[in-house]
Design a protein around this motif. Structure first.
Motif, mmCIF file in Angstrom:
data_model
loop_
_atom_site.group_PDB
_atom_site.id
_atom_site.type_symbol
_atom_site.label_atom_id
_atom_site.label_comp_id
_atom_site.label_asym_id
_atom_site.label_seq_id
_atom_site.Cartn_x
_atom_site.Cartn_y
_atom_site.Cartn_z
ATOM 1 N N ASP A 138 0.795 -1.226 0.000
ATOM 2 C CA ASP A 138 0.000 0.000 0.000
ATOM 3 C C ASP A 138 0.831 1.280 0.000
ATOM 4 O OD1 ASP A 138 -2.293 -1.478 0.041
ATOM 5 O OD2 ASP A 138 -2.522 -1.391 2.212
ATOM 6 N N HIS A 139 2.106 1.184 0.333
ATOM 7 C CA HIS A 139 2.907 2.382 0.535
ATOM 8 C C HIS A 139 3.618 2.860 -0.731
ATOM 9 C CE1 HIS A 139 2.078 1.877 4.737
ATOM 10 N NE2 HIS A 139 2.563 0.653 4.699
ATOM 11 N N VAL A 192 8.800 3.960 -3.373
ATOM 12 C CA VAL A 192 8.153 3.540 -2.128
ATOM 13 C C VAL A 192 8.957 4.135 -0.977
ATOM 14 C CG1 VAL A 192 7.174 1.428 -3.067
ATOM 15 C CG2 VAL A 192 9.434 1.363 -2.083
ATOM 16 N N ARG A 193 8.420 4.036 0.207
ATOM 17 C CA ARG A 193 9.088 4.617 1.350
ATOM 18 C C ARG A 193 10.431 3.925 1.575
ATOM 19 N NH1 ARG A 193 6.038 4.311 6.872
ATOM 20 N NH2 ARG A 193 4.615 3.535 5.320
#
Length: 108
Positions: free
Chosen positions: A32-33, A56-57
């Motif tokens: 989801d990130h 992404v993170r």
């Protein structure tokens, strides 16, 4: 998730855009990130090339693929991205849980 599509020597049609967004839902289903996705589609003679950079993170994931058909290239790219996203997710979970994978005990 921000999606940026770019076409080199190619006009991105609404059908290609819809197909790509539908396929990218598979990637966001696992992780989801996802912050940002940059996709570059290009045509060089008979080669259809698709590149994606997923932010992404904590990491940027880059994949590229070529094929004779644009839709087949998109499918191949999504498969590669899916594998890399799952790999990144598993590494994050391993770091969160003591940082080491579980050890197997010897059966004697």
């Amino acid at each position: 998730m921000n999606l940026h599509l770019t076409g080199h020597h190619l006009q991105i049609t609404p059908a290609i855009r819809d197909y790509l967004t539908l396929k990218l839902e598979r990637v966001t289903h696992h992780f989801d990130h996802v912050i940002d996705v940059n996709v570059i589609m290009s045509v060089e003679k008979l080669r259809q090339k698709v590149e994606a950079n997923v932010h992404v993170r904590g990491k940027d994931i880059f994949c590229e693929t070529t094929d004779t058909d644009m839709y087949a290239a998109i499918d191949s790219l999504i498969d590669k991205l899916d594998r890399n996203i799952i790999k990144h997710k598993e590494k994050n979970l391993a770091h969160r849980h003591d940082g080491a994978p579980p050890k197997l005990q010897d059966a004697e």
